[in-house]
Design an enzyme around this catalytic site. Structure first.
Site, short mmCIF file in Angstrom:
data_model
loop_
_atom_site.label_atom_id
_atom_site.label_comp_id
_atom_site.label_asym_id
_atom_site.label_seq_id
_atom_site.Cartn_x
_atom_site.Cartn_y
_atom_site.Cartn_z
N LYS A 115 21.29 -39.11 -24.47
CA LYS A 115 21.86 -39.92 -25.55
C LYS A 115 22.84 -39.06 -26.34
O LYS A 115 22.61 -37.86 -26.53
CB LYS A 115 20.73 -40.42 -26.45
CG LYS A 115 21.16 -41.20 -27.68
CD LYS A 115 19.94 -41.68 -28.45
CE LYS A 115 20.29 -42.25 -29.82
NZ LYS A 115 19.11 -42.71 -30.56
N ASP A 142 13.09 -41.72 -28.86
CA ASP A 142 14.41 -41.11 -28.92
C ASP A 142 14.28 -39.75 -29.61
O ASP A 142 14.13 -39.68 -30.83
CB ASP A 142 15.39 -42.01 -29.68
CG ASP A 142 15.80 -43.24 -28.86
OD1 ASP A 142 14.96 -43.76 -28.11
OD2 ASP A 142 16.96 -43.66 -29.00
N LYS A 176 22.74 -43.20 -22.99
CA LYS A 176 22.79 -44.03 -24.18
C LYS A 176 23.90 -43.55 -25.12
O LYS A 176 23.95 -42.38 -25.49
CB LYS A 176 21.45 -44.02 -24.92
CG LYS A 176 21.44 -44.85 -26.20
CD LYS A 176 20.05 -44.91 -26.81
CE LYS A 176 20.06 -45.60 -28.18
NZ LYS A 176 18.72 -45.69 -28.78
#
Length: 227
Positions: free
Chosen positions: A158, A96, A187
């Site tokens: 995300k 991430d 996300k």
């Protein structure tokens, strides 16, 4: 969203997350134990905890995700790439990554794209989720950022780190989904603390949820038959 949102299906959306700087080895052990018990998709931890998490969840079906350039995104590309490589060496299966927000705001799209491509290459086909930190971006910047992520070869956008001035919103999820198309990963992360909010994010277009409240979320649906 056609499948029923029971605890088992909800669990597979969840990256069970612990990124607090004060998190101890015992805290990480508890995180991993909960993830295995509830069959979450992954645990998401900081780099120095990847090896421990991997050892705990190995062969359980739970993946290990690691943050990179967290939470600011403002370090050099070389530093981020080293984090990716070190995390992979320790067992990370997903990364991430915080994009360089200041460079995006400068309009230096070439820098942002070059960095993301470099990190996707370093990940060597492992899933890279790019954190936009949507609370710091204008609508136009969010759209540009989504386009750069798609172009970079990363399969996921995300919303947030959870450490800035705002959290995930359904409005941002809807916008990101519109930008990246139907088959791309989106996300939602930051402020997702109960089943109602989690379901709202999924209905808005999220395919993954980053949350430290995964246990509370699935327990909120625990009346469903078969759990």
């Amino acid at each position: 969203m056609t499948e029923p949102l029971n605890p088992r299906t909800m669990a597979q959306y969840i990256d069970h997350t612990l990124l607090k700087p004060e998190a101890t080895a015992a805290d990480i052990e508890k995180l991993c134990r909960e993830a295995m018990e509830h069959r979450f998709w992954s645990v998401c931890v900081n780099g120095s905890r990847v090896a421990q998490a991997y050892a705990l969840v190995e062969n359980s079906g739970v993946k290990v995700a690691c943050t990179v350039g967290f939470p600011l995104g403002a370090m050099t590309t070389d530093a981020k790439r080293l984090e990716v490589e070190a995390a992979i060496d320790d067992g990370a299966q997903e990364l991430d990554v915080v994009l360089n927000i200041g460079r995006l705001k400068d309009g230096d799209d070439a820098y942002v794209l070059r960095e993301l491509r470099d990190l996707v290459e370093a990940a060597d086909e492992r899933t890279v989720k790019v954190i936009l930190e949507t609370c710091l971006l204008s609508r136009e910047e969010k759209i540009r950022a989504c386009g750069l992520v798609v172009e970079s070869g990363s399969p996921f956008v995300k919303t947030s780190t959870g450490f800035s001035t705002g959290r995930a919103t359904t409005h941002d999820i809807q916008l990101m989904r519109e930008c990246v198309g139907a088959k791309f990963g989106v996300k939602a992360s930051g402020g997702i603390r109960d089943a109602t909010v989690a379901q709202g994010m999924i209905q808005a277009g999220a395919t993954r949820l980053g949350t430290s409240a995964g246990v509370a979320i699935v327990k909120g649906l625990a009346g469903t038959e078969g759990y």
